[in-house]
Structures are given as C-alpha cells and as structure tokens.
Write an enzyme that holds these catalytic residues in place. Structure first.
Site, PDB file in Angstrom:
ATOM      1  N   ASN A   7       1.854 -71.551   9.892  1.00 36.41           N
ATOM      2  CA  ASN A   7       1.207 -72.374  10.762  1.00 36.41           C
ATOM      3  C   ASN A   7       1.096 -71.760  12.189  1.00 36.41           C
ATOM      4  OD1 ASN A   7       0.557 -74.242  13.005  1.00 36.41           O
ATOM      5  ND2 ASN A   7       1.026 -76.038  11.426  1.00 36.41           N
ATOM      6  N   ASP A   9      -0.455 -72.698  15.105  1.00 33.28           N
ATOM      7  CA  ASP A   9      -0.852 -73.528  16.051  1.00 33.28           C
ATOM      8  C   ASP A   9      -0.165 -73.165  17.419  1.00 33.28           C
ATOM      9  OD1 ASP A   9      -2.330 -74.950  14.546  1.00 33.28           O
ATOM     10  OD2 ASP A   9      -0.965 -76.761  14.041  1.00 33.28           O
ATOM     11  N   HIS A  10       1.154 -72.647  17.370  1.00 30.10           N
ATOM     12  CA  HIS A  10       1.953 -72.436  18.563  1.00 30.10           C
ATOM     13  C   HIS A  10       1.529 -71.227  19.107  1.00 30.10           C
ATOM     14  CE1 HIS A  10       4.565 -76.056  18.040  1.00 30.10           C
ATOM     15  NE2 HIS A  10       5.168 -75.266  16.952  1.00 30.10           N
ATOM     16  N   HIS A  43      -4.108 -76.695  12.674  1.00 29.42           N
ATOM     17  CA  HIS A  43      -4.637 -78.023  12.639  1.00 29.42           C
ATOM     18  C   HIS A  43      -5.474 -78.354  13.962  1.00 29.42           C
ATOM     19  CE1 HIS A  43      -2.451 -82.229  13.577  1.00 29.42           C
ATOM     20  NE2 HIS A  43      -4.000 -82.378  13.455  1.00 29.42           N
ATOM     21  N   ARG A  45      -6.891 -80.391  16.224  1.00 26.14           N
ATOM     22  CA  ARG A  45      -6.478 -81.830  16.734  1.00 26.14           C
ATOM     23  C   ARG A  45      -7.804 -82.173  17.317  1.00 26.14           C
ATOM     24  NH1 ARG A  45      -0.423 -82.869  16.830  1.00 26.14           N
ATOM     25  NH2 ARG A  45      -1.287 -84.748  17.731  1.00 26.14           N
ATOM     26  N   ARG A  49      -5.598 -79.712  21.609  1.00 24.44           N
ATOM     27  CA  ARG A  49      -4.613 -79.161  22.474  1.00 24.44           C
ATOM     28  C   ARG A  49      -4.168 -77.574  22.370  1.00 24.44           C
ATOM     29  NH1 ARG A  49       0.528 -82.621  20.582  1.00 24.44           N
ATOM     30  NH2 ARG A  49      -0.645 -84.365  21.156  1.00 24.44           N
ATOM     31  N   HIS A  50      -4.406 -77.237  20.949  1.00 27.92           N
ATOM     32  CA  HIS A  50      -4.204 -75.966  21.021  1.00 27.92           C
ATOM     33  C   HIS A  50      -5.374 -75.039  20.020  1.00 27.92           C
ATOM     34  CE1 HIS A  50      -2.675 -77.680  17.117  1.00 27.92           C
ATOM     35  NE2 HIS A  50      -1.623 -78.041  17.740  1.00 27.92           N
ATOM     36  N   GLU A  70      -5.369 -78.344   8.603  1.00 27.38           N
ATOM     37  CA  GLU A  70      -4.638 -79.807   9.081  1.00 27.38           C
ATOM     38  C   GLU A  70      -5.715 -80.421   9.886  1.00 27.38           C
ATOM     39  OE1 GLU A  70      -0.641 -79.722  10.642  1.00 27.38           O
ATOM     40  OE2 GLU A  70       0.117 -78.455   8.993  1.00 27.38           O
ATOM     41  N   THR A 101       3.231 -83.263  14.694  1.00 29.63           N
ATOM     42  CA  THR A 101       2.915 -84.242  13.860  1.00 29.63           C
ATOM     43  C   THR A 101       4.206 -84.829  13.331  1.00 29.63           C
ATOM     44  OG1 THR A 101       1.085 -82.824  12.734  1.00 29.63           O
ATOM     45  CG2 THR A 101       2.085 -84.744  11.389  1.00 29.63           C
ATOM     46  N   GLU A 151       2.070 -82.858   0.442  1.00 30.66           N
ATOM     47  CA  GLU A 151       3.081 -82.148   1.122  1.00 30.66           C
ATOM     48  C   GLU A 151       4.027 -82.993   1.540  1.00 30.66           C
ATOM     49  OE1 GLU A 151       1.656 -79.490   4.447  1.00 30.66           O
ATOM     50  OE2 GLU A 151       3.701 -79.568   5.600  1.00 30.66           O
ATOM     51  N   HIS A 191       7.712 -79.143   7.619  1.00 29.10           N
ATOM     52  CA  HIS A 191       8.185 -79.743   8.771  1.00 29.10           C
ATOM     53  C   HIS A 191       9.857 -79.390   9.064  1.00 29.10           C
ATOM     54  CE1 HIS A 191       7.817 -82.222  12.493  1.00 29.10           C
ATOM     55  NE2 HIS A 191       9.060 -82.527  12.307  1.00 29.10           N
ATOM     56  N   GLY A 213       5.621 -73.471  10.731  1.00 35.42           N
ATOM     57  CA  GLY A 213       5.170 -72.989  12.076  1.00 35.42           C
ATOM     58  C   GLY A 213       6.095 -72.748  13.126  1.00 35.42           C
ATOM     59  N   HIS A 214       6.699 -73.576  13.808  1.00 29.20           N
ATOM     60  CA  HIS A 214       7.474 -73.500  14.989  1.00 29.20           C
ATOM     61  C   HIS A 214       8.611 -72.258  14.809  1.00 29.20           C
ATOM     62  CE1 HIS A 214       9.451 -74.268  18.778  1.00 29.20           C
ATOM     63  NE2 HIS A 214      10.589 -74.036  18.228  1.00 29.20           N
TER      64      HIS A 214
END
Ligand code: PXP
Length: 250
Positions: A7, A9-10, A43, A45, A49-50, A70, A101, A151, A191, A213-214
């Site tokens: 992921n 996104d970050h 994702h 959104r 935001r990203h 996502e 999320t 998922e 997650h 992701g993170h």
C-alpha cells in the site's frame, strides 16, 4: 499463498504534507514492483487526503502487477473505479475523522447499499474484495453480496499485547479463513502488519495475499522502498518454508 500487496498511500501522505510533487506515489509503485511486490494497493479517499485522481490514472497506466484500489461505496468514487478498471476493488469503510481505515466494513448492515456496487464492479471485469472483521456473519454476508474475496482485518492480532490475546486473534482469523473458503471466497489479510509481527500469521500459509502499507513505507525511510519490499517478501517466503513439513513441495 503469501502474496504481498504494497500500500503506497503513505508516500502520498508525505507529499501532501508539503502540497508539493514529491515523493511521487507512482514512482513508489515502480520501486515496490522492482522489490518484488505482487500487487500495488492505493486508496482513493473521498477527501483525497493522500492519493489523488492524477495518481490513480497514472498507477493504472504504469503498474505491471495486480492493481488493487481501496474505495468506499460513494457513487463518485464508484464511477471512477468503473472507468479506471483496476484489477481489484477492495471496499472499505471510510470516515473523515479517522487516521487510517479503522476496522472492517459492516457488510451485514449495509448489504443493500453494497450488493449493487459489487454487481457493477464485477460487470466491469473487476475482482471484488470486502475488508471486514473476521466474523462469520460478515464473511457470509460478503459471499451473499457476490464478493470474490474478503480481506480480514488483522488489527486485533497486530495490537495484541499478550501471547494469549495473540493466539486468540490468530485462531479467530484461521476460523475466518475456513468460513471464507467454505463460502468460495479468496481470503486476504491486512492492517497493522509489520516486520515484527508478520511471521506467525504468514506461517499459517492460509492467506492468499497480505496488504501492508505503514510498516513498509516506514522501513523505506532507512533502506529505500525497493529493499524494504524485498525484506518483507523474504519474511513472507521464509515463514511458508519454515512452516512446511520437510519433504513437502512448495
Ligand atoms: N488493508 C486495508 C483495507 C487498509 O485500509 C489498509 C490501510 O490503508 C491496509 C490494508 C494497510 O494497513 P497498514 O498501513 O497498517 O499496513
């Protein structure tokens, strides 16, 4: 088994911190692919935001592995997905005030809203997945809505502080996989998964895909994204190898 969806996104979150054009999440996707990612997840959104619309368009053009979008069931976002046609759409809950999320989609309660979206996405040739808690009723409702996959939310496992809570969370996830398989669903997980907690869950060898992701983007700050992905892939592969009885082929 144990495929890795990265992921990105970050990476876009860092860009948005300065409202500039770097780091580019599209470059991140290329680096993740070079590190061995089996899929790229983003994702889009509602509040952008990203990841933004430009990123989504470019990711569709350049990503060579599985592209997983996502998304919420917001009609504007669904319209974009139908035009973009990612390989997979994962429906997730979305609240503006959340940091990321949090928890799974309540498919039981929202099935009337969700089922028509699943039909539309599948009609466009997109594989559909529901991000849900590993609860029997949510898994069954997802199958009834027509999803191809679920998922399972791994937050309880990731946040477990004691061995007993960890074992209970793993047990619940494993039961979720059984129910999912009985319903004919492909079962993914995601997650809060990190380099520290991935091995016990990966060693189960029961999830076809992990979305992370993170932790990977955080590690990338020190070793680069390509290497960070390589390291996570190595852990996923090693967990499978160590858990397999001697002599059993891969
Ligand atoms: N799977 C889903 C559905 C998510 O929404 C997220 C968070 O964006 C992840 C996986 C990845 O979670 P993490 O960033 O904690 O690895």
């Amino acid at each position: 088994m144990n495929k890795l969806g990265v992921n990105i996104d970050h990476v876009a979150t860092v860009r948005q911190a300065r409202r500039t054009d770097e780091p580019d999440p599209v470059w991140a996707a290329a680096e993740a692919e070079l590190g061995g990612a089996d899929g790229i997840t983003f994702h889009l959104r509602e509040d952008r935001r990203h990841i933004n619309d430009r990123d989504a368009e470019l990711l569709k053009q350049v990503v060579g592995v599985k592209l997983n979008m996502e998304m919420s069931v917001n009609p504007g976002i669904v319209k974009i997905a139908l035009r973009l046609r990612p390989d997979q759409s994962t429906l997730v809950p979305e609240r503006r005030e959340e940091l990321t999320t949090e928890g799974g989609l309540d498919v039981v309660r929202l099935r009337k809203k969700i089922a028509p979206v699943v039909r539309k996405l599948k009609g466009a040739g997109i594989v559909t997945s529901a991000f849900i808690e590993p609860a029997k009723d949510q898994i069954r409702a997802s199958a009834e809505c027509g999803f191809d996959a679920v998922e399972l939310w791994t937050g309880a496992y990731a946040h477990a502080k004691r061995d007993i809570a960890l074992a209970a969370a793993l047990e619940r996830l494993a039961r979720g996989v059984d129910v999912g398989r009985e319903c004919g669903l492909d079962v993914h997980a995601g997650h809060g998964l990190t380099y520290r907690n991935i091995e016990p869950i990966a060693a189960l060898g029961i999830f076809s895909e992990f979305n992370i992701g993170h932790s990977i983007v955080a590690r990338a700050a020190f070793v680069g994204l390509r290497e960070a992905v390589r390291e996570m892939k190595r852990l996923l592969d090693r967990a499978l190898l160590l858990s397999r009885p001697a002599g059993q082929p891969g």
